[in-house]
Motif scaffolding. Structure first.
Motif, PDB file in Angstrom:
ATOM      1  N   HIS A   1       0.856  -1.192   0.000  1.00 24.50           N
ATOM      2  CA  HIS A   1       0.000   0.000   0.000  1.00 24.50           C
ATOM      3  C   HIS A   1       0.892   1.242   0.000  1.00 24.50           C
ATOM      4  O   HIS A   1       1.692   1.444   0.909  1.00 24.50           O
ATOM      5  CB  HIS A   1      -0.894  -0.006   1.249  1.00 24.50           C
TER       6      HIS A   1
ATOM      7  N   THR B   1      -3.390   6.511  -0.328  1.00 25.25           N
ATOM      8  CA  THR B   1      -4.854   6.424  -0.312  1.00 25.25           C
ATOM      9  C   THR B   1      -5.421   7.731  -0.824  1.00 25.25           C
ATOM     10  O   THR B   1      -5.099   8.790  -0.290  1.00 25.25           O
ATOM     11  CB  THR B   1      -5.387   6.150   1.102  1.00 25.25           C
TER      12      THR B   1
ATOM     13  N   LYS C   1      -7.478   2.948  -1.892  1.00 26.20           N
ATOM     14  CA  LYS C   1      -6.080   2.629  -1.592  1.00 26.20           C
ATOM     15  C   LYS C   1      -5.351   2.248  -2.876  1.00 26.20           C
ATOM     16  O   LYS C   1      -5.869   1.490  -3.700  1.00 26.20           O
ATOM     17  CB  LYS C   1      -5.989   1.486  -0.585  1.00 26.20           C
TER      18      LYS C   1
ATOM     19  N   PHE D   1      -2.122   0.433  -4.542  1.00 24.31           N
ATOM     20  CA  PHE D   1      -1.166  -0.633  -4.237  1.00 24.31           C
ATOM     21  C   PHE D   1      -0.171  -0.778  -5.382  1.00 24.31           C
ATOM     22  O   PHE D   1      -0.531  -0.637  -6.556  1.00 24.31           O
ATOM     23  CB  PHE D   1      -1.893  -1.980  -4.034  1.00 24.31           C
TER      24      PHE D   1
ATOM     25  N   GLY E   1       0.710   6.571   3.224  1.00 19.77           N
ATOM     26  CA  GLY E   1       1.210   5.426   2.478  1.00 19.77           C
ATOM     27  C   GLY E   1       2.691   5.462   2.254  1.00 19.77           C
ATOM     28  O   GLY E   1       3.273   6.437   1.858  1.00 19.77           O
TER      29      GLY E   1
END
Length: 812
Positions: free
Chosen positions: A473, A476, A516, A518, A733
């Motif tokens: 992650h 966000t 989120k 990734f 993040g």
């Protein structure tokens, strides 16, 4: 509309009514019908749907309904054919009493769109009530001494009907002594009396029996009778006389209990007990008058003993008798007309019906929200009502009919500004002081999808260390939608594009609900320094609205590459390594450069800053050579002598400044020879090196200018970025938090060969905690600098390979 058959005149009236109804057009203020009282169940009243301009097929879908003030079951509508018919017995006298006008007021309401129509059904009177006398027999006592043309009052009959049906005519059975005298008045009922035509003689005729007949004006005519029993008296031959035949009095409806209404005045020509007068209400005075008024039998004062209400009864007609105490007693009568004056004692009444809620925020102007009706039981100006709204609301009142209003939309709605309006309708009458009433209408504004999701800022900067684990992650995103419910339900997606030969979705993904971001695979700083991507936020409205935000993902360098040795004579882009062999004359002096180790590091910044050191010889022997800490140049520390080994094997350790440090080892083989045995090729090599260095100096001039320009631009960029990072909220993040280290970049030494295209600003993830120091460009140190003070020595070769650069230090 049904009427009894009345011949040619009835047919003409029926035809005229039908023509008037046919001339009425839908959209007028009111529809009028009439129906006779006592009509049977199912009697046709009118084609209400057709007259209102409504289609039969839309009556049920538009929720056609009829509401009536008062009794709502007298009339009904057949939704199949749109006919208004009589549902139950209508008694006009029960419904309206003796009022001249009697109507049923209906409100016809339909929805989709909301409409209201006003229908008035007049109830026609029929002659269904005969005249009625209060008593079957009336007794009169008349002295024989009464003069001719004397009048003796007789109680008349009452008819519950109105108009011509209640217009009574009286007839008296034939008699030689009496005739019927009728006095008519516009304000009062007919006064009946027997007029003496022939003198009475008690000894000849002690009693007379007459029949009084009352006939109304209806068709067919109805009648009622009463027997008049007349007893001829002797002696007391003078009856009391009133000063006025009619007393007129005006009283406010708020008159207090005990208020004097009037004082009657009567006299009797007789003497003694025959002249004493007693006042009393007539036998025909109804009970409601006796409850509200009382009379003093001796003084003739009439006083109020109850409360008056103009809205219930506007006037009272009181018949008063004056009776003497003679034997037999004689009497006379007068009338007292009490008119009640209205005051403003009733506040207006409000009724809100047919609410069309909630209202869409994109509803057009003029949309009907609700229907409002007002009423006031007072009369004249006291019953004139005006309606107002609370100020600063996007609505207005539109008068549709007398005392009927529509609440309509007057300006545009915005649910995001105001989601609910508490609209207060105030009705105020024209009395003094005025009375008012209020009704509150809660208008809820329904949301439409008119707001796209918005991000806090149009662009975010994200720092991610390379070699991150797959699925890490990194950030966000969050967007806010000002709409409600599904219109505010935001989903996120990646705006696909190509990054080189690969799709962007192979690098990162976005969770549709949480936003989120990734990293799908480990990122490599050496392959990809900056990854630009756009995330789209879309709501669930119809049609959906969306907006984009840009993420600038900077891949931070990790020390994952060891220094790579360059072969002798290779350029910066060369590769490979191996042992360096070099012939060294024993005659060289101290500080003479005999060889140079070259290395590069694929990393950048601090991780690519290389340093050189000699590995200590076995046994601790002191070597006559040393290596420049940052240049990799091997030079003599003293004059060589015969005691030195002819073959010197040096191990040079090349280290970067990463954590942990990466190390490479270079082997340098030096052969010591006498000066006369030095190969001639060395002079040629020296000349080639000199020529190469000259060329390199020229190249470095351009390189110095380029580096200065790029470094200046980098300084401005870093200052701007630092200011933005300090003012912006911390972004979320990062794969891992880096510890605070001091990173300094310098072009001194071999770092200048370590892919000089990289110039980095280090930054830890999380809140900005970076301290940045920028130093001005510096030229290579002078030849007098020594290694002892932290700067390498320079020679002709060094001056050609080192270019001035900016030096940046970042504390993280």
């Amino acid at each position: 509309m049904l009427y009894p058959r009345r011949g040619l005149q009835g047919a003409r009236c029926l035809l005229l009514s039908l023509l008037l109804l046919a001339a009425w057009k839908p959209g007028s203020c009111q529809v009028h019908y009439s129906v006779p009282e006592e009509a049977k169940h199912g009697t046709f009243v009118g084609r209400i749907a057709q007259d209102l301009g409504l289609e039969l097929a839309e009556l049920v879908p538009r929720l056609f309904r009829v509401a009536s003030k008062g009794r709502g079951d007298l009339l009904e509508v057949n939704l199949q054919n749109g006919i208004l018919f009589v549902n139950s017995r209508i008694d006009r006298e029960e419904l309206c009493g003796r009022s001249a006008e009697c109507s049923l007021h209906l409100e016809v309401v339909v929805e989709r769109p909301p409409q209201v129509f006003h229908v008035e059904v007049e109830v026609k009177d029929i002659n269904d009530n005969p005249p009625v006398f209060r008593e079957r027999e009336q007794r009169l006592f008349i002295p024989e001494s009464r003069l001719l043309d004397s009048c003796f009052p007789v109680e008349g009959a009452e008819d519950a009907d109105i108009g011509s049906n209640a217009l009574l005519t009286y007839t008296l059975s034939p008699s030689d002594y009496f005739s019927l005298d009728i006095q008519a008045n516009d304000e009062l009922s007919k006064s009946l009396s027997l007029k003496l035509r022939k003198s009475l003689d008690r000894e000849e005729t002690p009693e007379l029996l007459l029949l009084l007949t009352a006939t109304d004006g209806g068709k067919p005519e109805l009648e009622g009778t009463v027997q008049l029993l007349i007893t001829v008296l002797d002696v007391n031959d003078n009856a009391p006389l009133f000063a006025q035949a009619v007393y007129r009095v005006h009283l406010l409806e708020t008159a207090a209990d005990g208020t004097l209404v009037t004082t009657l005045n009567a006299s009797d020509a007789d003497e003694a007990v025959n002249g004493e007068i007693v006042f009393l209400f007539g036998s025909d005075v109804p009970l409601n008058i006796r409850k509200n008024f009382k009379i003093d039998s001796g003084s003739g004062e009439i006083r109020l003993i109850g409360r008056l209400d103009y809205e219930e009864k506007k006037s009272y007609e009181i018949q008063v008798k004056a009776v003497d105490k003679g034997s037999p007693p004689m009497s006379n009568h007068c009338k007292v007309l009490v008119k009640v004056l209205d005051i403003n004692d009733n506040a207006p009444e409000l009724a809100v019906t047919s609410l069309s809620l909630p209202v869409r925020e994109d509803a057009p102007l003029g949309t009907v929200i609700a229907f409002i009706s007002v009423s006031d039981r007072d009369s004249s100006v006291n019953g004139q009502v005006t309606c107002t709204l609370t100020p600063h609301v996007p609505f207005k009142l539109v008068s549709t009919f007398k005392n009927y209003y529509s609440l309509v939309l007057d300006s545009d709605l915005d649910r995001e500004s105001v989601a609910n309006y508490a609209v207060v309708v105030t009705a105020r009458d024209g009395g003094s002081p005025p009375l008012s009433a209020t009704a509150s209408v809660s208008v809820e504004v329904a949301d439409v999808n008119d707001n796209a999701p918005t991000f806090a800022q149009p662009e975010y900067t994200v720092f991610v260390k390379e070699n991150n684990p797959p699925g890490c992650h990194i950030f966000t995103v969050s967007a806010r939608d000002l709409d409600a419910q599904e219109n505010a339900l935001v989903s996120y997606s990646l705006v696909e594009r190509r990054v080189g030969e690969r799709a962007l979705s192979s690098y990162v993904s976005v969770h549709a609900e949480s936003g989120k971001v990734f990293a799908l695979q480990p990122l490599d700083h050496e392959e990809l320094e900056l990854l630009q991507l756009q995330v789209s936020a879309r709501d669930a409205g119809v049609p959906p609205l969306d907006s984009n935000v840009t993420l600038q993902v900077f891949v931070l360098d990790e020390n994952d590459n060891a220094p790579a040795l360059l072969p002798p004579g290779a350029g910066i882009g060369g590769g490979g390594g191996g042992a360096v062999s070099q012939l060294v004359s024993r005659s060289v002096g101290a500080g003479h450069v005999v060889a140079k180790v070259r290395a590069v590091d694929a990393d950048s910044g601090y991780n690519a800053w290389l340093s050189y050191e000699l590995q200590a010889a076995a046994g601790g022997a002191r070597s006559p050579f040393r290596v420049g800490l940052y240049t990799g140049e091997i030079s003599t520390t003293r004059v060589l002598d015969e005691a030195d080994e002819p073959r010197q094997r040096l191990l040079v350790l090349v280290k970067d400044h990463g954590e942990p440090a990466q190390v490479a080892t270079a082997t340098v083989l030096l052969s010591l020879v006498d000066s006369g045995l030095a190969p001639k090729t060395s002079s040629r090599a020296s000349s080639r090196a000199t020529s190469s260095e000259t060329t390199l100096v020229e190249v470095n001039v351009y390189l110095i200018v380029a580096i200065c320009a790029v470094s200046s631009l980098l300084v401005l960029t870093l200052l701007l970025y630092t200011a933005l990072r300090c003012s912006a909220p911390p972004s979320e993040g990062a794969c891992a938090q880096g510890k605070r280290v001091l990173v300094c970049s310098s072009a001194v030494g071999s770092w200048s060969y370590s892919q000089q295209r990289r110039q980095r600003v280090c930054s830890g993830e999380g809140p900005p905690k970076t301290d940045l120091m920028a130093f001005s460009p510096s030229l290579p140190p002078g030849p007098n600098m020594s290694e002892g003070n932290g700067h390498p020595e320079t020679n002709s070769e060094l001056s050609g390979n080192v270019s001035p650069t900016f030096k940046f230090c970042c504390l993280r």
